[in-house]
Design an enzyme around this catalytic site. Structure first.
Site, PDB file in Angstrom:
ATOM      1  N   GLU A  75      38.679 -19.716  17.597  1.00 32.05           N
ATOM      2  CA  GLU A  75      38.392 -21.096  17.194  1.00 32.05           C
ATOM      3  C   GLU A  75      38.965 -21.461  15.833  1.00 32.05           C
ATOM      4  OE1 GLU A  75      36.104 -18.888  18.239  1.00 32.05           O
ATOM      5  OE2 GLU A  75      34.300 -19.864  18.980  1.00 32.05           O
ATOM      6  N   ARG A 121      24.534 -17.238  16.349  1.00 28.94           N
ATOM      7  CA  ARG A 121      23.806 -18.045  17.340  1.00 28.94           C
ATOM      8  C   ARG A 121      23.265 -17.107  18.411  1.00 28.94           C
ATOM      9  NH1 ARG A 121      28.323 -21.260  16.151  1.00 28.94           N
ATOM     10  NH2 ARG A 121      27.748 -23.126  14.963  1.00 28.94           N
TER      11      ARG A 121
END
Length: 879
Positions: free
Chosen positions: A9, A301
């Protein structure tokens, strides 16, 4: 030429991973999501089994073209976004955007960016998990169904620009309902009686609380009863009836998961959930250490407390070497996960336990270091022995001198807690305000001396408002949303002005706008706003990810009910403008009808129905009352009003022509407020307006809410405080990852890559990236208020702090001469006196009051310009 292409990313993550892969790998960044539902149309074909239409995001077109070229040159393309639903969806969208072939594509996942984890991920690649992709698609389409169809409805019925969301609106309901509980709460008075006692012959006093009166539980509701009991008990003797001792252990908390990290960072570091996730992302993707990027924590996360065997072995060895074997349990501590937790994920922990926080203090920013230190200590503490405490409970009874065998009048309880073994608190100390009473050595029948007997008044308290930390805990407890959604959900509530922060505790209070939105949605969408319904929907999405439920069927079940409720609401939902106000309000400007409106900050007010032709407004719920006092400026009656904080004050009835306001003393007489001027600045702590208060010792810039204050700085100090725009927190170049530098063009300031011209990466400079304004000691020659040093489109300048009422500005020259006065290290800048005289003044004013003559540059006329141009031409010809 690289044979294999790896796509992640972010550039930071790409730089870190490229270190661990050989020359045969080219690592590139996609910049996150590359495709999404179209921004200005629905993008979901409801009639065709909820088929989504995805479009390439505008910001991703350049990146996709670059990646397409790289992919054509590579034999294999590894897609390595984050190991969750969003990461899986990014990888799937990349396949379609780049038109990759199945035999050419591999999916690599890892939970930490270390050499061993990267090598393992690339030796065991897999294909795209479509169950995860479908779970993400279902969530995205659900959010589009609700947001795209419900947001326009409430914007039309309440006020423009509002939004509603499947999780966001339910989270707002929590805040509004808690506020309703607080408003409905009626405090009940109660009294406690505390005895300070000393054993006969002893030296250590201790406290004991009254527990029973005449053998019954002490329930004291009035001061008279409390005083009567105190009077009776003062005549009694005190004796220990029983002493109970036991040991108890306090187990360390498990290592962090997303929600617990957000809560701890909010409580201990005063960081919002969004800030926490931003800094954790940087720690995960990699920080430059000695010229190389290193991933410092595992993926942030997660809802799993699982820890790998290698990490457990490393932390146990660290505990043994650093603290000794007495702190190391016989076997590792394991913690139970929630039923919905993904066992394949790990808890948030350091990637290398040998990298202690102190060794990273110079390479991390303050926020990053605080967060890493918190994660490090929590992880180490989770594998240490429990802290052991000795608990003592002493029952004390009173008796009369006359007959010691009579029933006692009062029973007191004294409780003590003393640490025997510190255990995990060696690494993770308890809160400073968590004090334990250590009792002296006491035995049965020990006589005690009464030193004092104090009654204290108390009132039952309403449930506290949510803070960001407690709201995250409640969302998690009720199963609303998932770890990755908590931070953006709370941020949205603030952005839409549905809630605001209140006081120093930073508690969350709903605005009037937030209350209206929740009430409207609860009335017309009771199912969608139900806590259990929202939780069940999250559970269904988890089942979609597990391959147990079809994602399209889940959407159909939701939409059939939602569509019915939506059609009914369009017909029956009453517009706020048509709300019955109980009486007819007339516009003070045109005499027309006034309707209910909402401000940008979410507060209610009355506005003319003819807006924008008529801009008449009036406050709502004006509970002011007339007084006998007259305005000292215009002579009109002063009105008694109540501020938002509940403080009473006097305001002139002639407002807005006269804006006189005064305080009220204890006797109800008017008193002058401290003289202060509104400044066009906001508080760096709470965001409220700053005022300039005039005091005997001089003027001070003071926040109207949290009372943050600052002395005006000399211009020289202000220049130093605001000189740095680009710092270690500035994101690197998106193109090559190099640091960004400040540049200037005709259009103003911008950020450009420091490797220019090799790299032409640029980025606009956001307002939040510029240093905060600083109030100086320089005075505005037009209104007398201080000038504040600010950054503008083309650099720094001095502006009146009375903006927007006063728009006066001074220029700051790019080159400044040094002050000629001996011993002064200031610089000379052009200034303007109150009489309009221009001169050169020292930037150290008022410490240095040097003044010099300002030589004005003569403007060149057209004739002089032609002459100079001709001279240049003749010189060139002669050469």
């Amino acid at each position: 030429m690289a044979e294999k292409l790896v796509i992640v990313e972010s550039p930071a993550k790409a730089r870190t991973i490229s270190r661990y892969l050989g020359k045969n790998y080219a690592v590139e960044a996609s910049g996150g999501h590359v495709r999404d539902l179209p921004p200005r149309r629905f993008g979901v074909d409801v009639e065709n089994n909820f088929e989504p239409t995805y479009v390439l995001m505008p910001r991703s077109r350049k990146t996709i073209n670059k990646l397409k070229k790289k992919a054509k040159e590579a034999d294999t393309v590894y897609l390595a976004p984050d190991p969750d639903r969003e990461g899986e969806a990014i990888a799937w969208h990349l396949i379609h955007a780049l038109k990759l072939k199945d035999e050419q594509t591999q999916r690599a996942t890892f939970h930490e960016i270390t050499r061993s984890a990267i090598h393992e991920a690339f030796t065991k690649p897999r294909h795209i998990d479509m169950n995860r992709v479908n779970a993400q698609q279902a969530r995205r389409i659900l959010d589009r169904l609700v947001g795209y169809e419900l947001s326009p409805l409430i914007s039309k019925k309440i006020v423009r620009g509002l939004s509603a969301g499947r999780v966001q609106s339910v989270a707002l309901r929590l805040v509004v309902e808690r506020e309703s509980e607080i408003d409905a709460f009626e405090p009940v008075e109660y009294w406690e009686i505390t005895a300070n006692l000393l054993p006969e012959g002893g030296k250590i006093e201790f406290e004991a609380k009254l527990d029973k009166v005449n053998g019954k539980k002490a329930k004291i509701g009035e001061e008279k009863n409390a005083q009567d009991i105190v009077k009776a008990l003062k005549e009694q003797n005190y004796r220990v009836e029983s002493v109970k001792k036991r040991k108890t252990g306090s187990q360390a908390a498990p290592p962090f998961i997303t929600s617990s990290l957000q809560r701890a960072a909010s409580t201990m570091l005063n960081m919002s959930p969004a800030q926490t996730m931003r800094e954790a992302q940087k720690l995960y993707e990699g920080i430059e250490i000695k010229g190389q990027n290193e991933g410092l924590i595992t993926y942030m996360r997660t809802d799993s407390t699982t820890v790998s065997k290698q990490a457990l072995g490393a932390v146990r060895e660290h505990i043994k070497e650093t603290y000794g074997e007495k702190y190391l349990p016989g076997k590792p501590n394991f913690f139970k996960n929630k039923a919905s937790a993904q066992e394949a994920h790990e808890a948030i922990r350091p990637t290398n336990i040998a990298r202690n926080p102190q060794s990273l203090k110079k390479v991390l920013t303050k926020r990053q270091w605080q967060l890493y230190d918190l994660i490090f200590r929590r992880f180490v503490a989770s594998q240490m022995k429990p802290a052991v405490y000795a608990l003592t409970s002493v029952t004390i009874k009173t008796y009369n001198n006359d007959n010691q065998k009579e029933d006692t009048t009062g029973t007191f309880i004294a409780k003590g807690r003393e640490m025997i073994f510190d255990g995990y608190t060696k690494v993770l100390p308890r809160k400073k305000d968590d004090k334990d009473q250590i009792l002296p050595a006491l035995e049965e029948d020990t006589e005690l001396l009464l030193r004092s007997l104090e009654p204290s008044q108390h009132f039952t308290q309403p449930p506290p408002r949510y803070t960001e930390a407690s709201l995250v805990r409640e969302l998690e407890r009720k199963g609303i949303g998932r770890p990755s959604t908590y931070a953006p959900t709370i941020s949205t509530l603030f952005k839409r002005n549905y809630v605001k922060r209140q006081g120093r505790s930073r508690s969350i209070e709903p605005t009037e706008l937030g209350k209206v939105v929740v009430n409207k949605l609860l009335e017309h969408f009771p199912t969608e706003m139900d806590y259990d319904f929202t939780k069940n929907m999250e559970d269904k999405l988890d089942k979609v990810e597990d391959g147990k439920v079809d994602w399209r069927k889940t959407l159909e079940e939701f939409y059939s009910r939602f569509k019915s409720d939506l059609e009914t609401a369009k017909k029956s939902m009453v517009s706020v403008a048509d709300t019955d106000m109980g009486q007819n309000y007339k516009c003070p400007e045109c005499g027309g009808e006034m309707i209910l409106r909402f401000s940008r900050t979410g507060d209610r007010f009355l506005g003319c129905r003819k807006f924008p032709e008529c801009k008449g407004t009036a406050p709502l719920d004006d509970d002011s009352e007339e007084t006998d006092h007259k305005c000292p400026n215009c002579g009109k009656v002063m009105m008694k009003r109540t501020s938002r904080k509940g403080n009473e004050y006097l305001a002139c009835s002639g407002y807005p022509d006269c804006d006189t306001a005064m305080g009220i003393d204890k006797e109800g007489k008017p008193v002058e407020f401290k003289k202060r001027d509104a400044m066009g600045l906001t508080c760096p702590r709470c965001g409220e307006r700053i005022y300039l208060e005039h005091r005997d010792e001089g003027a001070k810039a003071v926040c109207g809410r949290c009372r943050w204050q600052d002395d005006p700085k000399t211009l020289e100090e202000a220049l130093k405080l605001t000189e740095t725009v680009v710092d270690e927190d500035t994101p690197p170049c998106d193109e090559c990852g190099a640091p960004m530098g400040l540049r200037t063009s005709r259009g103003g300031l911008f950020l450009g890559c420091t490797k220019y011209p090799e790299c032409d990466g640029t980025r606009a400079l956001g307002k939040n990236e510029l240093p905060d304004p600083v109030v100086t000691a320089e005075k505005c020659e037009k209104c007398g208020l201080p000038l504040s040093l600010r950054w503008g489109k083309y650099g720094r300048f001095l502006a009146c702090s009375g903006f927007p009422k006063c728009k006066n500005t001074w220029k700051i020259p790019s080159k400044m001469k040094e002050c000629p006065r001996e011993g002064c290290d200031g610089h000379l800048i052009p200034k303007i006196a109150e009489d309009g005289r221009e001169y050169l003044g020292c930037s150290r004013y008022p410490e240095c009051e040097y003044e010099g003559e300002l030589k004005k540059k003569t403007k060149k006329t057209k004739k002089t310009k032609k002459k100079t141009a001709q001279k240049k031409k003749t010189k060139k010809k002669s050469k």
